[in-house]
Design a protein around this motif. Sequence first.
Motif, short mmCIF file in Angstrom:
data_model
loop_
_atom_site.label_atom_id
_atom_site.label_comp_id
_atom_site.label_asym_id
_atom_site.label_seq_id
_atom_site.Cartn_x
_atom_site.Cartn_y
_atom_site.Cartn_z
N SER A 246 -2.23 -1.07 -5.28
CA SER A 246 -1.51 -0.04 -4.54
C SER A 246 -0.78 0.89 -5.50
CB SER A 246 -0.49 -0.68 -3.59
OG SER A 246 -1.12 -1.60 -2.72
N LYS A 247 -0.87 2.18 -5.24
CA LYS A 247 -0.21 3.17 -6.09
C LYS A 247 0.93 3.86 -5.35
CE LYS A 247 -1.25 7.12 -9.07
NZ LYS A 247 -2.30 8.05 -9.55
N ASP A 248 0.69 4.26 -4.10
CA ASP A 248 1.72 4.91 -3.30
C ASP A 248 1.43 4.69 -1.81
OD1 ASP A 248 3.92 6.44 -2.56
OD2 ASP A 248 2.76 8.32 -2.61
N PRO A 249 2.26 3.95 -1.10
CA PRO A 249 3.44 3.19 -1.57
C PRO A 249 3.01 2.05 -2.52
CG PRO A 249 3.39 3.35 0.84
CD PRO A 249 2.06 3.77 0.36
N SER A 250 3.83 1.78 -3.51
CA SER A 250 3.49 0.76 -4.50
C SER A 250 3.51 -0.65 -3.92
CB SER A 250 4.45 0.84 -5.68
OG SER A 250 5.79 0.65 -5.25
N ASN A 251 4.22 -0.82 -2.81
CA ASN A 251 4.31 -2.15 -2.19
C ASN A 251 3.35 -2.32 -1.00
OD1 ASN A 251 5.60 -0.42 -0.46
ND2 ASN A 251 7.34 -1.78 -0.03
N TYR A 252 2.41 -1.41 -0.89
CA TYR A 252 1.44 -1.52 0.22
C TYR A 252 0.67 -2.83 0.09
CZ TYR A 252 -2.63 -0.63 3.16
OH TYR A 252 -3.63 -0.72 4.11
N ASN A 253 0.56 -3.55 1.19
CA ASN A 253 -0.13 -4.83 1.19
C ASN A 253 -1.63 -4.61 1.40
OD1 ASN A 253 -0.86 -7.53 1.42
ND2 ASN A 253 -0.29 -7.64 3.59
N ILE A 254 -2.42 -4.91 0.35
CA ILE A 254 -3.86 -4.73 0.44
C ILE A 254 -4.46 -5.71 1.45
CG2 ILE A 254 -6.03 -4.83 -0.89
CD1 ILE A 254 -4.50 -3.84 -3.28
N GLY A 255 -3.68 -6.68 1.86
CA GLY A 255 -4.10 -7.60 2.91
C GLY A 255 -4.27 -6.90 4.26
N ASN A 256 -3.82 -5.65 4.35
CA ASN A 256 -4.05 -4.86 5.56
C ASN A 256 -5.52 -4.45 5.68
OD1 ASN A 256 -1.33 -5.01 6.25
ND2 ASN A 256 -0.82 -3.09 5.19
N ILE A 257 -6.27 -4.68 4.60
CA ILE A 257 -7.70 -4.40 4.60
C ILE A 257 -8.44 -5.72 4.78
CG2 ILE A 257 -9.63 -3.44 3.26
CD1 ILE A 257 -7.57 -1.84 1.67
N VAL A 258 -9.39 -5.74 5.70
CA VAL A 258 -10.15 -6.97 5.96
C VAL A 258 -11.21 -7.19 4.88
CG1 VAL A 258 -11.69 -8.15 7.58
CG2 VAL A 258 -9.81 -6.75 8.44
N SER A 259 -11.95 -6.15 4.58
CA SER A 259 -13.02 -6.24 3.59
C SER A 259 -13.31 -4.86 3.04
CB SER A 259 -14.29 -6.84 4.21
OG SER A 259 -14.76 -6.01 5.27
N LEU A 260 -13.99 -4.81 1.88
CA LEU A 260 -14.31 -3.51 1.29
C LEU A 260 -15.49 -3.65 0.33
CD1 LEU A 260 -13.19 -3.35 -1.94
CD2 LEU A 260 -11.01 -3.50 -0.71
N ARG A 261 -16.14 -2.52 0.09
CA ARG A 261 -17.23 -2.43 -0.88
C ARG A 261 -17.01 -1.17 -1.71
NH1 ARG A 261 -21.59 -5.76 0.17
NH2 ARG A 261 -21.51 -6.84 2.19
N VAL A 262 -17.32 -1.26 -3.00
CA VAL A 262 -17.13 -0.12 -3.90
C VAL A 262 -18.48 0.26 -4.50
CG1 VAL A 262 -15.98 0.74 -5.98
CG2 VAL A 262 -14.78 -0.84 -4.45
N TYR A 263 -18.78 1.57 -4.48
CA TYR A 263 -20.05 2.08 -4.98
C TYR A 263 -19.79 3.13 -6.06
CZ TYR A 263 -21.81 0.05 -0.60
OH TYR A 263 -22.11 -0.79 0.44
N MET A 264 -20.73 3.24 -6.99
CA MET A 264 -20.67 4.27 -8.04
C MET A 264 -21.94 5.10 -7.94
SD MET A 264 -20.43 3.89 -12.22
CE MET A 264 -18.69 3.44 -12.26
#
Length: 219
Positions: free
Chosen positions: A127-145
């Motif tokens: 998390s960058k802004d807000p810095s205390n954002y809980n990434i647990g609010n996301i169930v799942s994710l995928r990253v592509y390039m």
Amino acid sequence: MKTITIDFKSFFQKTALSTKVYSVTYVIKLLNFICSVKDNHLSNMKKKFSFILIAITLLLGSCAMMQTIVKSTFPYTANLTIPASASVGEPHTAISTANSFDQDFTKDGNNAGKISEVRIISAKLESKDPSNYNIGNIVSLRVYMARADGSDEVQVAVRKDITEAVGNSIVLDIDNSHFLDELVRQPSVRIRMVYLLRKGSDVDVNLKVTLGLGAYPRN
């Protein structure tokens, strides 16, 4: 038979040879030191010892070279935004341009042409802004390039079933089944994150994804 004692410890100290420094110059000095011993009975011993010393030196040199190759790594970072309007339970997409800040690796300097077999070796989301954002609010994710225009897209990281109280930083599972040589030779690359929310936010959330890439020197 006359016994002759060779004080190797004293020699190593005088020539600054240690377990961390292996130089052809010191090897030559040591060989000259051995050969300077005036005793016919030591002729065979000197030959055997010289052969063993050279073999060990070559082996240590090879190990050092392999360590240098393996440590050829550089990071790519991208800032991704989850808008406050993103709904829960539906897949969403965040897109950004990634940059490499490694001073030893610059596409403009044409250094990208000197490496090959580029793969993803690590991935992290924080998390960058807000810095205390809980990434647990996301169930799942995928990253592509991909290239800047979205072509040649490949998956580089994924995280399923994210723990609800994981906090503001998480390590992603990498997908290193693809070579990224052509992508890193581009002036810029596109990062796309597909995510599913568990809980919405009242403000836009800025996340930072860091992708560590590893490569071998090109022959």
